[in-house]
Design a protein around this motif. Structure first.
Motif, PDB file in Angstrom:
ATOM      1  N   PHE A 127       2.258 -32.141 -15.403  1.00 27.12           N
ATOM      2  CA  PHE A 127       3.518 -32.048 -16.148  1.00 27.12           C
ATOM      3  C   PHE A 127       3.563 -30.870 -17.112  1.00 27.12           C
ATOM      4  CE2 PHE A 127       0.669 -35.464 -17.677  1.00 27.12           C
ATOM      5  CZ  PHE A 127       0.161 -34.836 -18.810  1.00 27.12           C
ATOM      6  N   SER A 203      -6.204 -31.409 -30.504  1.00 27.27           N
ATOM      7  CA  SER A 203      -5.837 -32.309 -29.411  1.00 27.27           C
ATOM      8  C   SER A 203      -6.584 -31.908 -28.146  1.00 27.27           C
ATOM      9  CB  SER A 203      -4.316 -32.207 -29.175  1.00 27.27           C
ATOM     10  OG  SER A 203      -3.921 -32.963 -28.061  1.00 27.27           O
ATOM     11  N   SER A 226      -5.503 -36.934 -25.399  1.00 26.52           N
ATOM     12  CA  SER A 226      -4.332 -37.118 -24.536  1.00 26.52           C
ATOM     13  C   SER A 226      -4.759 -37.875 -23.281  1.00 26.52           C
ATOM     14  CB  SER A 226      -3.759 -35.758 -24.136  1.00 26.52           C
ATOM     15  OG  SER A 226      -3.547 -34.959 -25.279  1.00 26.52           O
ATOM     16  N   THR A 302       8.798 -33.439 -21.408  1.00 24.48           N
ATOM     17  CA  THR A 302       9.840 -32.415 -21.322  1.00 24.48           C
ATOM     18  C   THR A 302       9.478 -31.562 -20.119  1.00 24.48           C
ATOM     19  OG1 THR A 302       9.944 -32.347 -23.735  1.00 24.48           O
ATOM     20  CG2 THR A 302      11.012 -30.543 -22.564  1.00 24.48           C
TER      21      THR A 302
HETATM   22  C1  LIG Z   1       0.012 -28.842 -24.491  1.00 19.89           C
HETATM   23  S1  LIG Z   1      -1.268 -29.944 -24.938  1.00 19.89           S
HETATM   24  C2  LIG Z   1      -2.470 -28.886 -25.707  1.00 19.89           C
HETATM   25  C3  LIG Z   1      -3.671 -29.607 -26.209  1.00 19.89           C
HETATM   26  C4  LIG Z   1      -4.609 -30.168 -25.153  1.00 19.89           C
HETATM   27  N1  LIG Z   1      -4.782 -29.318 -24.054  1.00 19.89           N
HETATM   28  C5  LIG Z   1      -4.163 -31.547 -24.694  1.00 19.89           C
HETATM   29  O1  LIG Z   1      -3.761 -31.705 -23.530  1.00 19.89           O
HETATM   30  O2  LIG Z   1      -4.228 -32.462 -25.518  1.00 19.89           O
HETATM   31  C6  LIG Z   1      -0.597 -30.811 -26.360  1.00 19.89           C
HETATM   32  C7  LIG Z   1       0.078 -32.135 -26.023  1.00 19.89           C
HETATM   33  O3  LIG Z   1       1.190 -31.893 -25.176  1.00 19.89           O
HETATM   34  C8  LIG Z   1       1.252 -32.916 -24.215  1.00 19.89           C
HETATM   35  N2  LIG Z   1       2.062 -32.406 -23.086  1.00 19.89           N
HETATM   36  C9  LIG Z   1       1.680 -31.563 -22.122  1.00 19.89           C
HETATM   37  N3  LIG Z   1       2.696 -31.311 -21.276  1.00 19.89           N
HETATM   38  C10 LIG Z   1       3.767 -32.017 -21.737  1.00 19.89           C
HETATM   39  C11 LIG Z   1       5.123 -32.147 -21.319  1.00 19.89           C
HETATM   40  N4  LIG Z   1       5.586 -31.511 -20.242  1.00 19.89           N
HETATM   41  N5  LIG Z   1       5.943 -32.943 -22.040  1.00 19.89           N
HETATM   42  C12 LIG Z   1       5.485 -33.585 -23.161  1.00 19.89           C
HETATM   43  N6  LIG Z   1       4.207 -33.485 -23.607  1.00 19.89           N
HETATM   44  C13 LIG Z   1       3.358 -32.713 -22.900  1.00 19.89           C
HETATM   45  C14 LIG Z   1      -0.193 -33.176 -23.887  1.00 19.89           C
HETATM   46  O4  LIG Z   1      -0.391 -34.421 -23.261  1.00 19.89           O
HETATM   47  C15 LIG Z   1      -0.822 -33.113 -25.271  1.00 19.89           C
HETATM   48  O5  LIG Z   1      -0.778 -34.380 -25.891  1.00 19.89           O
END
Ligand SMILES: C[S@@+](CC[C@H](N)C(=O)[O-])C[C@H]1O[C@@H](n2cnc3c(N)ncnc32)[C@H](O)[C@@H]1O
Ligand code: SF4
Length: 352
Positions: A127, A203, A226, A302
């Protein structure tokens, strides 16, 4: 992947703080010289060695012959019309895109900075747009710190104050562990970013050796894990690389962390309609977590591609209700803003 720490000129934003102190001692600089230098760079945003002596009384013998510190090039700032989230697009010297987000907090005038730790991400979560970026590498510590300084300066120019920082931007921080921790130390240092450790969160998608290392090293930043989903089958589909480690092992590391800290560990969960928000998912979460003290954060997915949709208000309410029954621990909805400018969680890809 890794081209940071390439042996260029000494950069105090790139090295552990004790190294700077040792350097100052070696040239006979007074004890306060490293503090003055860090304050000049991080608190006053002064990156030119010529000014460090003149304006901040950093002894010349400490910084003689240093070239000006490199900066990320700020290409664009976008502001969400919906909620005021701001996205900063930077370009690195090797033409990579790095994005940083300023998140307005409830307290008027207070903002949090969401930092990127990598360009792209090899964890391939289904996602997440960052996973689809073609370019990939770890960011150097100074590239992480400079995102923060430039975001802070933007906030300051708007009369706002940075009171928190999250490593939740592009990339998996625990794949770049040493540099992220070094950046955290500089941002926490009273002469640097001067943030409280409680106001900083890292995270991770759940890398067990690094979670254990983080716990063992008694790192004071807060930890968020996560989950993606609560069963190995669903994780294989949604967080394929992370799912190579059974989710029970991730949860065991989360429990060790909660026990060592004597506080709830944060678990975050991206909610996707029809995929992971059913009664069976809540039941699996309850079984997985058991009596480990957690705070469970729900994030609406999103996805500008339209492949994954967030649950309706009714479906989400039903899921929360099921979580109350099966998990029985605090459940919080985490607002992921800036969707109209692709600044929301998991939409940073250097393209918006
Ligand atoms: C982009 S990640 C960066 C930190 C780390 N790599 C992680 O996955 O926790 C930060 C948060 O965004 C969430 N995330 C990633 N893609 C997403 C999406 N398309 N919509 C909402 N949350 C999302 C992840 O699950 C995580 O909790
Ligand atoms: S959600 Fe986190 S771990 Fe997964 S691909 Fe995106 S940045 Fe990487």
């Amino acid at each position: 992947m890794d081209r940071a720490d390439d042996g260029g000129p000494f950069d105090p934003r790139d090295r552990p703080i004790p190294e700077l102190i040792a350097r100052a001692e070696a040239v006979g600089a007074p004890a306060e010289a490293p503090r003055r230098l860090l304050s000049a760079i991080l608190q006053h945003g002064e990156h030119d060695p010529a000014a460090w002596n003149r304006r901040f009384h950093v002894p010349r013998r400490l910084v003689a012959d240093w070239p000006p510190l490199p900066r990320l090039a700020l290409e664009r700032v976008e502001t969400s019309a919906a909620d005021g989230f701001q996205k900063l697009l930077f370009r690195t010297a090797d033409a990579m895109a790095v994005e940083t987000v300023l998140i307005p907090l409830h307290k008027p005038g207070a903002v949090s900075v969401c930092l990127s730790s990598q360009v792209g991400c090899p964890m391939a979560c289904a996602f997440c747009a960052t996973a689809r970026m073609e370019s990939r590498r770890n960011l150097a510590t100074w590239e992480i710190v400079d995102q923060w300084v430039q975001a802070r300066d933007l906030a300051r120019s708007q009369g706002r104050r940075v009171t928190g920082t999250v490593f939740m931007g592009m990339g998996e921080p625990f794949l770049n562990y040493d540099r992220v921790m070094r950046a955290g130390d500089l941002l926490r240092c009273p002469f640097g970013g001067a943030l409280s450790a409680k106001a900083m969160t890292v995270s991770t998608v759940g890398l067990v050796p690094e979670i254990d290392r983080f716990t063992r090293e008694r790192r004071t930043m807060r930890l968020s894990i996560s989950l993606g989903a609560a069963t190995d089958e669903k994780r294989a589909m949604l967080v394929p690389v992370a799912s190579r480690t059974p989710v029970a092992e991730v949860m065991a590391a989360a429990r060790r962390h909660a026990e060592a800290r004597r506080q709830r560990v944060m678990l975050s969960y991206v909610c996707i309609d029809g995929l992971n928000v059913g009664e069976d998912d809540a039941e699996a979460i309850g079984r997985l977590v058991g009596d480990t003290p957690v705070r469970f954060d729900l994030i609406d997915v999103t996805d500008p591609t339209g492949r994954f949709r967030p649950p309706s208000a009714e479906a989400l309410a039903a899921f929360r209700d099921a979580l109350t029954r099966h998990l029985g621990q605090p459940v919080v909805r985490r607002y992921s803003g800036g969707a109209d400018i692709q600044a929301a969680c998991g939409t940073l890809a250097g393209t918006g």
